[in-house]
Enzyme design. Structure first.
Site, short mmCIF file in Angstrom:
data_model
loop_
_atom_site.label_atom_id
_atom_site.label_comp_id
_atom_site.label_asym_id
_atom_site.label_seq_id
_atom_site.Cartn_x
_atom_site.Cartn_y
_atom_site.Cartn_z
N SER A 1 -54.89 -13.04 -47.04
CA SER A 1 -54.54 -12.12 -48.12
C SER A 1 -53.27 -11.32 -47.81
CB SER A 1 -55.70 -11.16 -48.41
OG SER A 1 -56.00 -10.38 -47.27
N GLY A 2 -52.95 -11.18 -46.53
CA GLY A 2 -51.76 -10.44 -46.15
C GLY A 2 -52.04 -9.19 -45.33
N SER B 1 -63.68 -7.69 -42.35
CA SER B 1 -64.78 -6.74 -42.61
C SER B 1 -65.44 -7.05 -43.96
CB SER B 1 -64.31 -5.30 -42.53
OG SER B 1 -63.06 -5.07 -43.13
#
Length: 204
Positions: A40-41, A110
């Site tokens: 996602s970055g 997470s």
């Protein structure tokens, strides 16, 4: 072995206060928590934030999920229980570093909302600012990027319990900041991130 030493340990109080440490550094410590799918970055934005803060002469440090698994969390796998423990350890270390006055940048998938909430509550208990940053990109986009080739391995059955494929990801419902890296350029996301951190983390 009994948890917490079976009740035979006590908290040692230090003579240098958290506020004294923050005054010495000229900043308030805090924890910036990046969550999002692989690809996602998160790491890119975490690193760029660290560089930006360094240029502003702010003391910061990045706790990267992969790096932690080479040391502090090297004994953990990827079961739900191990993922929870991984986040707990990262959160505890991050909170301690923030109390010392650092702006701690945690970059971990997470995947579970409850685990992230526990970190937030631990920070609140210690009076440490916590900023949850949701680095949001659809699974298809992350899989197309696949910078580490992990999605391909997961699709081939070479990796079990991979988040987004055969293990769930629970996106934040009310993050402090959401960055859509599929819709906006890296520069735009970096600018939004830096402004948010400098305002909400009470960096002066």
């Amino acid at each position: 072995m009994l948890a917490n030493g079976g009740g035979n340990i006590t908290w040692s109080h230090l003579d240098v206060s958290r506020e004294d440490r923050w005054r010495l550094l000229g900043q308030r410590g805090g924890l910036v928590w990046f969550t999002g799918l692989s690809g996602s970055g998160k790491s890119t934005l975490a690193t760029s934030l660290d560089v930006s803060l360094h240029r502003l002469r702010r003391a910061s440090f990045v706790l990267d999920g992969d790096n932690l698994r080479h040391g502090l969390c090297r004994d953990l796998g990827f079961s739900s229980a191990d993922r929870t423990e991984n986040i707990r350890r990262a959160g505890e270390v991050g909170c301690l570093m923030a109390e010392a006055g650092l702006i701690v940048i945690c970059s971990l998938i997470s995947p579970f909302a409850a685990d992230r909430q526990l970190v937030r509550e631990a920070c609140a208990k210690q009076g440490v600012n916590f900023l949850e940053v949701f680095v949001n990109a659809p699974l298809a986009v992350c899989e197309n990027r696949d910078p580490k080739g992990l999605y391909r391995k997961a699709r081939e059955g070479k990796i079990q319990g991979f988040t987004g494929i055969d293990s769930p990801y629970e996106p934040p419902q009310n993050p402090d900041l959401e960055l859509r890296t599929d819709l906006y350029s890296l520069e735009v996301c970096q600018d939004s991130l830096a402004k948010c951190v400098l305002s909400k983390m009470s960096v002066t």
